[in-house]
Structures are given as structure tokens and as C-alpha cells.
Write an enzyme that holds these catalytic residues in place. Sequence first.
Site: not given
Length: 313
Positions: A223, A277
Site C-alpha cells: 500500500r 501497481h
Amino acid sequence: MRVLVHSNDDNAWCDALSQRLPEAEILPSSVPATQRGKIDYLAAWQPSAELLSALPDLKGIVNLGAGVDALLNNPALPGGVPVVKLRDAGMARLIADYVRYGVLHFQRDFDRYACQQQNRHWQPHEVVDKTDWAVGVLGLGAIGRKVAEAIAADGFPVHGWSRSPKQLDNIACHHGEDGLFTLLSQVRTLVLLLPDTPATRGIINANTLAALPQGASLINPGRGPLIDEPALLAALGSAKNGTQGHLRGALLDAFPVEPLPEDSPLWQHPRIRITPHMSGPTPLGEALDQVADTLRAMSRGEPVETVDPEAGY
């Protein structure tokens, strides 16, 4: 059972989920609100506040991913409605591959060789034995545990950290603040697989980075908000004059704002490698199986493992 699906590809999810749940009526979120009728369950990835507000009869929500921070922070999330998230669903092996690459990137000096290539400089470096390259994994949930086990199976000493005590074969487990700094002082590569919660945001900051050994490296497939980016840049040293900082380098896959803004200084730093990502895309087949099993269990009133809104995971 009537299920509304909201994702990047509603039709693909709806078609595949209908095959696994023939007893249910599966609808895409693109269906006009006037035609939805009563919806029992929502299977969604980052639904809008508007969508959640339009579903007053929900009995449960299945989050189509491992990260629930966006859902839990949604002001329209109905209180008292159980939330279930994907737990691994095939993502762990993909993230483990990403981390294994990252560890080898630094352990085998590929970052240094890339710089040497730019300068047409030929210089082999002595290989550091795996047994002398300890790896730390922050977060020992379903994914973090499998990543730690994969790195240990490759021959690296592995330290793991979690909020509460855990015991894992071949992993030196730590917990609590003291355990965190004990781990940091011993590892040459640090891997971030913690959830995004108020307790973990900015956990990688000036103090924790300084606790790492000189020349340590960082990998974040988890994250973005876990990292204080100005502190990270300071620990890496100046990109303009080439001064070496406390930290050797970083491989980053997650960021607080995505896509990463074009003016972010992270893009141009020579000791940072950026990926968009992509470390753990959700394998559709395994995810669908898990979603179907969860929805069926919820509709039957059977116990399911739900997200703790206070803990954030």
C-alpha cells in the site's frame, strides 16, 4: 439471491459469476437504479458513495480485492453490513514472484550493474551469499505469510512482523513496536505487505528508515500510504548530485496517489524503480471461486471471515 457487481469489467465478472452461482440473479452496476430492484449483496471494487447510498437493503459486501481501505473509508459504507475481502485468491504467488525478483535485484547487484552500463563501466561485484542477506516482511496476513515462506524457501533468512504474535516455520516472527525495530536492525531488504490503516500509514518514516542497516533496500508491493515519501527520498540521497544516502534503493509498486503524478520526484530518482501497481493482479478464476463460495455461505447464514472495520483488515 440478487447480487450487484461493480468492477472495471462488470460484464466479465457477471458472466463468470453467473456460471458459478446459477441460483442467483447477477446484475452489473451499470443497470439503471430504477431497474435494479432489491439487491441482497454487492460484489465490488471501490464502489462510489453514490452507488452504496442507492443500496439500502444490503446483507453483505464482497470486496473484489485484498485491500479494503477505499471501501472502509467510503462515507456511504452502511454500518452493520458485513464486509468480506479476497484473501489471497491467487495473488500471493504473483506478489511472491515480484518480491523474489526485487530481493535478487539488490542481492545480485543488478541495480549497480544498470548504473555501470550507463557509464560503460565493466566491474563485477562479489556475490553476497543468500544466508548473509536477511529479508524482513512487514505484514503476515494471507499474502505476507506466503511471500515470507517463498523467500525463506529460496534460502534467505526471513524475519516477519505483525501486530500480534505469530509463529511460522522457518520465519523469525516479531510483533509490537519493539519487535519492529528489532527486525529493522537485522534486514538488508525490507518488504511492505501491511494493510493501509491509521496505525500503518507512514510506518516507513525517518525513524524506521534510520533503523535499517546502511545500504538496505526497500520493496513495496503493498500500500502506498505506508511510506512517508519525503523521508524515503531523504534516505536515498540526492538525485541531482548523486550523493548516496542511508538507503541503497527502492522498488515501488504502490503509491498514495495513482497513477503516480507526472511531477512526482520519485520518477527521476536513479535509485528508485517504479512499476504501475502490477505486482499482484487478481486472477479472475480463483477470485470468482472465492466470491461465489462467500456469497453462497452468506446467503445460507454460514459463518464467513469478515473484515474488522476498527483494525482496517
